[in-house]
Design an enzyme around this catalytic site. Structure first.
Site, PDB file in Angstrom:
ATOM      1  N   HIS A 105      48.454  32.472  47.844  1.00 52.68           N
ATOM      2  CA  HIS A 105      47.392  32.864  46.926  1.00 52.68           C
ATOM      3  C   HIS A 105      47.795  34.042  46.063  1.00 52.68           C
ATOM      4  O   HIS A 105      46.966  34.634  45.381  1.00 52.68           O
ATOM      5  CB  HIS A 105      46.101  33.172  47.689  1.00 52.68           C
ATOM      6  CG  HIS A 105      45.405  31.937  48.179  1.00 52.68           C
ATOM      7  ND1 HIS A 105      45.533  31.480  49.460  1.00 52.68           N
ATOM      8  CD2 HIS A 105      44.602  31.053  47.556  1.00 52.68           C
ATOM      9  CE1 HIS A 105      44.834  30.364  49.603  1.00 52.68           C
ATOM     10  NE2 HIS A 105      44.259  30.085  48.468  1.00 52.68           N
TER      11      HIS A 105
ATOM     12  N   TRP B  19      32.782  21.818  52.983  1.00 53.03           N
ATOM     13  CA  TRP B  19      33.107  21.919  51.568  1.00 53.03           C
ATOM     14  C   TRP B  19      32.416  20.839  50.748  1.00 53.03           C
ATOM     15  O   TRP B  19      32.835  20.494  49.648  1.00 53.03           O
ATOM     16  CB  TRP B  19      34.611  21.888  51.375  1.00 53.03           C
ATOM     17  CG  TRP B  19      35.264  23.108  51.986  1.00 53.03           C
ATOM     18  CD1 TRP B  19      34.637  24.156  52.583  1.00 53.03           C
ATOM     19  CD2 TRP B  19      36.652  23.371  52.089  1.00 53.03           C
ATOM     20  NE1 TRP B  19      35.548  25.076  53.024  1.00 53.03           N
ATOM     21  CE2 TRP B  19      36.787  24.623  52.748  1.00 53.03           C
ATOM     22  CE3 TRP B  19      37.798  22.685  51.677  1.00 53.03           C
ATOM     23  CZ2 TRP B  19      38.042  25.199  53.000  1.00 53.03           C
ATOM     24  CZ3 TRP B  19      39.040  23.264  51.932  1.00 53.03           C
ATOM     25  CH2 TRP B  19      39.153  24.497  52.580  1.00 53.03           C
TER      26      TRP B  19
END
Length: 770
Positions: A709, A576
């Site tokens: 989510h 990331w």
């Protein structure tokens, strides 16, 4: 066509461009729409303005052809599902009532309807919505979005090329819909899908498309003979259509391998290939199949996934070689520029010399145009640019930032014993249970709690100098007290401090480690309206001081229950971030692991009994080709163990992973030697628990029972039902109860109820078992 005339015909283009706008205008508009503050019409106007600005920038930079169709409110694979009419039955009523709201319901779910499953787009940190298909799926063409955006671009005077997910990749990315019999293969629907693509292509041709790009990145993975035959059939049928634009089939992220001769022989007019990183092998393979006579080649020689400047001279050498292998060679980035930030010019706080080493989307567009000019007209017109590029490359290579002798010496001294715990799990777990005293089916969360507007305001005021360090620390401590108090009242067994001080799970640590560069505006889309600012790994890594000990120790002082120390693992710190391209990834991972090992030691010395080292990117970073995977998994698992192996037997090591295909790395998960692993399982209906059980995984597992989510609040019965499915695969003494992922992006109102329901489900299940 001779090489000289091929060069003269060269055109510059890109596969796609960042969607969000310079100030994340799209994110703000969409989230405003969800909250009822922005109308649907205002949202559409914002989107149209962003598309218009993107095309203007690309054309103004000198691109000869701009992409359309790459823009999305949420995800381009979800857009493809809409384009082919693959709307799950549970969402059809919402889509028919309001197409926009139905679209977002598929992406995010609603209180009574679950969303589509979400997972990583190949080996990137971008998430796509997984198509759900079955034997009864009926495809219907809906080209309104693709045609509309093409017409917008053409009306503005641009030469435009629509970009679509190709039919083979779409089916290979799909999964059987819930309830479909085991063994169903979505690729068997290819003959049913191709007429829909034919209709969309005809619509685009009628709207003015000269070329249409069909993205087939799934073909860079290992494919079976049946899948390659299906690919050949698909493009034989699409190529035979009479009412269609010219077809450009694109691949990226790796070499095409055995799929290259299939596409080279297909009756399509062009191929777009990646020539960066491991995909550089495409050059050798292309020569081996005799090139692409009679076809257009779009050469991806500018890395679309990383932020370092291009070696222009080296790319020109590659392009010159390619001139002899195709009728026409155009210049492009390797893939969509969706994966990099927008513009280095926004990074005003970055050292100007360091900034010259970097290229974001706008700078990469300029590199593509420069290379196309050099290919067409020789190096004379771009001589000054080549000279400046050589100087910038030399500056980076010789910079003291890139090399720290002490770090390199420590890394070189690592032995195999450093990456192994002294006692096996069977002995450690006895010591840990005695120390922690946890009930059956212990409850915990993954780490983060909601990042409120007040927290974000406090960070902004601190950066602006309006809030001093003492005032900021008090605000963080107040948030930690609230989070600990809530967890105790809710009945959670192993607590977290909530991470209120952390802006991002990678960036927070990167800002405290040497060797990293942080951006102020380097936003990249992760999924939907979730954007991250990946830090940049520029040099050797070390940890000057403890990073998490103070906040973890403060949280522990407020409660008698164990509080987890929370760290991001070395592989995820690489995955990331924008990584170095001047040394092997394994060496960088070892440096990060040693820095984190120091933090683990300090947490343990401060009395922390449970330490979680998150590795959600372990599967994501898995090479796309099977032959490349053993080497990666060797250094990746060693890096995790190097981080964690120095602790005592009674210190419990957790790790966490989410939204990935875990079946591919079950052996590696075992090799991490973590005591407890928590994984995403709610959207995938607890499938990972069955996979772990089938693989004989021997340690403790926390498959998620709360999909964070989605704005849905799962009931206690729903969480208990998922927990029951988990218990069918994992013995109760090794099963934990937790959400899928961190709670940072959720609001407190939904988090409170959801976690209370999670605890209620665990208690009810314990009572039934007793």
């Amino acid at each position: 066509m001779t090489p000289k005339s091929a060069a003269a015909a060269s055109r510059s283009t890109v596969h796609g461009y960042p969607r969000q706008g310079p100030d994340r205008e799209l994110k703000k508009a969409i989230e405003g729409y969800w909250k009822g503050r922005v109308t649907a019409e205002a949202l559409r106007e914002t989107a149209e303005g962003l598309r218009r600005d993107n095309w203007r920038q690309l054309a103004g930079a000198g691109l000869g052809e701009v992409p359309t169709g790459d823009f999305s409110y949420y995800d381009h694979v979800l857009d493809t599902s809409v384009m082919v009419g693959a709307v799950p039955a549970r969402h059809r009523a919402a889509v028919e009532a309001d197409a926009l709201d139905g679209y977002f319901a598929m992406a995010r779910g609603a209180q009574d309807v679950a969303p589509l499953e979400m997972t990583k787009w190949f080996d990137t940190n971008y998430h796509y919505l997984v198509p759900e298909l079955g034997p009864d799926t009926v495809f219907r063409a809906d080209s309104a979005k693709q045609v509309g955006e093409l017409r917008e671009a053409v009306a503005l005077g641009h030469t435009a090329r629509p970009v679509l997910v190709g039919p083979v990749t779409y089916l290979l990315l799909a999964k059987p819909a819930p309830g479909v019999a085991v063994g169903f293969e979505p690729l068997t629907l290819l003959d049913r899908l191709l007429p829909v693509y034919a209709e969309v292509l005809a619509d685009l041709r009628a709207a003015g498309a000269e070329w249409v790009q069909l993205d087939e990145p799934a073909l860079v993975q290992d494919r079976t003979p049946a899948e390659l035959n299906a690919t050949a059939r698909a493009y034989r049928e699409l190529g035979a259509l009479t009412d269609r634009p010219r077809l450009l089939v694109a691949s990226y992220f790796d070499r095409l391998g055995e799929a290259l001769p299939v596409l080279a022989k297909a009756p399509v007019e062009g191929l777009a290939l990646d020539f960066t990183g491991p995909a550089a092998a495409n050059l050798r393979d292309l020569a081996a199949v005799g090139g692409l006579p009679g076809k257009r080649l779009v050469a991806g020689v500018v890395d679309g996934r990383n932020v370092w400047i291009n070696d222009l001279a080296a790319s020109l050498t590659t392009l010159a070689t390619l001139l002899g292998l195709a009728d026409r060679v155009d210049v492009s980035a390797s893939c969509s520029l969706l994966h990099v930030p927008l513009d280095t010019a926004a990074e005003r706080e970055l050292d100007p010399q360091l900034a010259r080493w970097l290229a974001f989307a706008r700078q990469k567009t300029d590199e593509v145009v420069t290379l196309a000019r050099g290919l067409a007209g020789g190096t004379g017109p771009i001589a000054a640019r080549l000279s400046a590029n050589r100087a910038d490359l030399a500056s980076r290579a010789s910079s003291a930032i890139t090399r720290d002798p002490a770090v390199r010496a420590r890394s070189a001294a690592v032995t195999a014993a450093d990456a192994r715990r002294d006692q096996p799990y069977a002995e450690r777990t006895v010591a840990q249970r005695e120390r922690l005293g946890l009930p059956l089916l212990p409850t915990t969360t993954i780490g983060s709690f909601p990042q409120t507007s007040e927290l974000r305001t406090a960070r902004a005021e601190r950066r602006a100098g309006r809030l001093d360090e003492a005032g900021y620390d008090k605000r963080i401590e107040a948030e930690i007290r609230e989070v600990i108090s809530f967890q105790e009242k809710a009945g959670i067994d192993v607590l977290v401090h909530g991470e209120p001080e952390r802006n991002d799970m990678v960036q927070y640590f990167a800002e405290q480690l040497t060797g990293y560069l942080a951006t102020g505006h380097g936003w990249v889309q992760s999924y939907g309206t979730r954007y991250v600012r990946p830090p940049i790994l520029a040099g050797d890594i070390s940890r000057p001081a403890p990073m998490t000990v103070a906040t973890t120790s403060y949280a522990q002082s407020l409660t008698g229950r164990p509080v987890k120390g929370m760290l991001t693992g070395p592989v995820t710190m690489l995955a990331w971030s924008f990584v170095r391209d001047d040394q092997p990834l394994g060496e960088t991972a070892r440096q990060v692991a040693l820095a984190l090992r120091d933090e683990v030691a300090d947490l343990e010395a401060a009395g922390t009994a449970v330490i979680q080292v998150d590795e959600p990117a372990l599967r994501e970073t898995l090479p796309l080709r099977a032959a490349d995977r053993p080497g990666y998994l060797e250094w990746a698992t060693e890096a995790f163990r190097l981080t964690t192996a120095g602790v005592r037997p009674d210190t419990q090591i957790h790790t966490h992973m989410c939204y990935a295909e875990f079946g591919d790395i079950l052996t590696a998960i075992d090799d991490l030697d973590a005591d407890v692993i928590s994984l995403e399982a709610a959207r995938s209906h607890m499938r990972v628990a069955d996979e772990l059980a089938a693989a004989g995984y021997p340690r403790e597992v926390g498959p998620g029972v709360y999909d964070i989510h989605s704005p849905r609040v799962p009931s206690a019965d729903e969480a208990a039902a998922l927990l029951g499915k988990g218990l069918e695969a994992i013995p109760a003494e090794r099963l934990w109860v937790n959400p899928d992922c961190g709670l940072k992006t959720r609001g407190w109102a939904e988090v409170r109820v959801s976690l209370e329901n999670l605890v209620a489900a665990a208690r009810a299940t314990r009572e039934r078992m007793s």
